[in-house]
Motif scaffolding. Structure first.
Motif, mmCIF file in Angstrom:
data_model
loop_
_atom_site.group_PDB
_atom_site.id
_atom_site.type_symbol
_atom_site.label_atom_id
_atom_site.label_comp_id
_atom_site.label_asym_id
_atom_site.label_seq_id
_atom_site.Cartn_x
_atom_site.Cartn_y
_atom_site.Cartn_z
ATOM 1 N N THR A 1 0.823 -1.014 0.059
ATOM 2 C CA THR A 1 -0.175 -0.337 0.041
ATOM 3 C C THR A 1 0.632 0.945 0.008
ATOM 4 N N PHE B 1 0.488 5.507 0.245
ATOM 5 C CA PHE B 1 -0.166 7.089 -0.020
ATOM 6 C C PHE B 1 0.192 7.811 -0.552
ATOM 7 N N THR C 1 -4.910 6.653 -2.496
ATOM 8 C CA THR C 1 -4.536 6.215 -1.517
ATOM 9 C C THR C 1 -4.567 4.506 -3.012
ATOM 10 N N ILE D 1 4.499 14.312 -1.622
ATOM 11 C CA ILE D 1 5.065 12.730 -0.731
ATOM 12 C C ILE D 1 4.571 11.678 -0.732
ATOM 13 N N ARG E 1 3.651 1.645 3.862
ATOM 14 C CA ARG E 1 3.543 0.886 5.402
ATOM 15 C C ARG E 1 4.235 -0.129 4.886
ATOM 16 N N TRP F 1 5.253 -3.415 5.935
ATOM 17 C CA TRP F 1 4.926 -4.355 6.478
ATOM 18 C C TRP F 1 6.265 -5.722 6.601
ATOM 19 N N GLU G 1 10.769 -3.136 12.175
ATOM 20 C CA GLU G 1 10.042 -1.149 12.884
ATOM 21 C C GLU G 1 9.009 -2.178 13.230
ATOM 22 N N GLY G 2 8.344 -2.992 12.143
ATOM 23 C CA GLY G 2 6.840 -3.610 12.379
ATOM 24 C C GLY G 2 6.175 -2.357 12.435
ATOM 25 N N LEU G 3 5.194 -2.121 12.987
ATOM 26 C CA LEU G 3 3.846 -0.720 12.136
ATOM 27 C C LEU G 3 4.822 0.656 12.547
ATOM 28 N N GLY G 4 4.530 0.421 10.793
ATOM 29 C CA GLY G 4 5.325 1.782 10.306
ATOM 30 C C GLY G 4 4.816 2.422 9.260
ATOM 31 N N TYR G 5 5.333 3.670 9.176
ATOM 32 C CA TYR G 5 4.753 4.327 7.720
ATOM 33 C C TYR G 5 6.156 4.969 7.183
ATOM 34 N N PHE H 1 8.348 7.295 4.799
ATOM 35 C CA PHE H 1 7.685 8.266 3.750
ATOM 36 C C PHE H 1 9.484 8.551 2.935
ATOM 37 N N GLY H 2 8.212 9.124 1.716
ATOM 38 C CA GLY H 2 9.705 9.724 0.677
ATOM 39 C C GLY H 2 10.040 11.509 1.210
ATOM 40 N N PHE I 1 2.429 8.403 16.369
ATOM 41 C CA PHE I 1 3.058 9.258 15.735
ATOM 42 C C PHE I 1 3.343 10.550 15.923
ATOM 43 N N TYR J 1 6.220 12.832 13.164
ATOM 44 C CA TYR J 1 7.100 12.782 12.634
ATOM 45 C C TYR J 1 7.948 14.233 13.076
ATOM 46 N N GLY K 1 11.115 15.380 3.185
ATOM 47 C CA GLY K 1 10.222 14.053 3.921
ATOM 48 C C GLY K 1 10.433 14.421 5.230
ATOM 49 N N LEU K 2 9.437 13.454 5.501
ATOM 50 C CA LEU K 2 9.035 13.162 6.898
ATOM 51 C C LEU K 2 10.204 11.782 8.078
ATOM 52 N N LEU L 1 10.615 9.991 11.326
ATOM 53 C CA LEU L 1 9.310 8.926 12.226
ATOM 54 C C LEU L 1 10.187 9.705 14.010
ATOM 55 N N LYS M 1 6.610 6.576 17.617
ATOM 56 C CA LYS M 1 5.216 5.900 17.433
ATOM 57 C C LYS M 1 4.914 5.201 19.188
ATOM 58 N N THR N 1 2.526 1.778 19.896
ATOM 59 C CA THR N 1 0.924 1.378 19.728
ATOM 60 C C THR N 1 0.588 0.549 19.938
ATOM 61 N N ASN O 1 -3.051 0.229 8.872
ATOM 62 C CA ASN O 1 -3.267 0.050 7.385
ATOM 63 C C ASN O 1 -3.945 1.136 7.055
ATOM 64 N N PRO P 1 -4.527 5.329 5.781
ATOM 65 C CA PRO P 1 -3.455 6.554 5.973
ATOM 66 C C PRO P 1 -2.998 6.954 7.211
ATOM 67 N N LEU P 2 -2.198 7.539 7.417
ATOM 68 C CA LEU P 2 -2.349 8.388 8.956
ATOM 69 C C LEU P 2 -3.394 9.546 8.200
#
Lengths: 118, 113
Positions: free
Chosen positions: A32, A34, A49, A93, A97, A99, A103-107, A109-110, B34, B36, B43-44, B46, B49, B51, B98, B100-101
């Motif tokens: 996925t 965004f 998305t 930007i 995700r 997966w 780091e596990g759960l994370g997003y 970014f470019g 989160f 950032y 960009g951003l 991290l 976070k 969880t 899952n 979007p932020l």
């Protein structure tokens, strides 16, 4: 850690032309992606998305025919701004995700693309 | 619908002073939260976070944040500001991990020598 490579970092184009922005996940599979847009001194606004192999889901008010998103593989998603106009000038930007990374759960970014339409 | 409110669009602190950036969230389910940081034309990155594990979360560069469900807050702190901390900070929330932020409007941190 997870890395998303975004190119180009900045681009200047003439009004009426199209610009393609690429985001590649380098060490993980981005099921996925965004896409966000950020105006100067403002927050990030979600544009769409995209899921690998299917059509992108656009947020209300985002023109899907102007902002074409392709997510043909697990490591590459592209945003094409078609027939760009000065009002499309912005900072774009991508975010994936990450997966299955340590780091596990994370997003992730470019680094963003500064688009200027003249 | 989930949302994030960052109180204070601009915070200014002296070098060495405590940094406190405020974030309140709204979510119908236990959220993922989160923080950032964004430097100009980048960009951003991290910072940290939450969880649903420990409520006090430690991040990079000496930052930490505490999840307080009763106050629906997730404020970011750093004991001693450094000049290199000057940047834009965004708090964000995701309901499912899952989706979007959703971002707050951001807080610009200035550090005065």
């Amino acid at each position: 850690g997870a890395v998303v490579s975004q190119h180009p970092s900045w681009v200047i184009c003439k009004s009426g032309t199209s610009v393609k922005i690429e985001c590649r996940s380098l060490d993980f599979q981005a099921t996925t992606m965004f896409w966000y847009r950020q105006f100067p001194k403002q927050s990030l606004m979600l544009m769409a998305t995209s899921n690998e192999g299917s059509k992108a889901t656009y947020e209300q008010g985002v023109e899907k025919d102007k902002f074409l998103i392709n997510h043909a593989s697990l490591t590459l998603s592209t945003l094409t701004v078609t027939s760009a106009h000065p009002e499309d000038s912005s900072f774009y930007i991508c975010s994936a995700r990450d997966w299955g990374t340590l780091e596990g759960l994370g997003y992730t970014f470019g680094s963003g693309t500064r688009l200027t339409v003249v | 619908a989930q949302s994030v409110t960052q109180l204070g669009s601009h915070v200014s602190v002296s070098e060495g002073a405590l940094v406190l950036l405020r974030c309140n969230y709204s979510s119908s389910v236990p959220p993922y939260l989160f923080w950032y940081v964004q430097y100009p034309n980048q960009g951003l990155q991290l910072l940290l976070k939450y969880t649903s594990a420990a409520t006090l979360v430690k991040g990079i560069n000496g930052f930490e944040a505490e999840f307080k469900k009763s106050e629906t807050s997730f404020h970011l702190t750093k004991p001693s500001a450094h000049m290199s901390d000057a940047a834009e900070y965004f708090c964000a929330v995701s309901e499912s991990g899952n989706t979007p932020l959703v971002f707050g409007k951001g807080t610009r941190l200035s550090v005065i020598a």
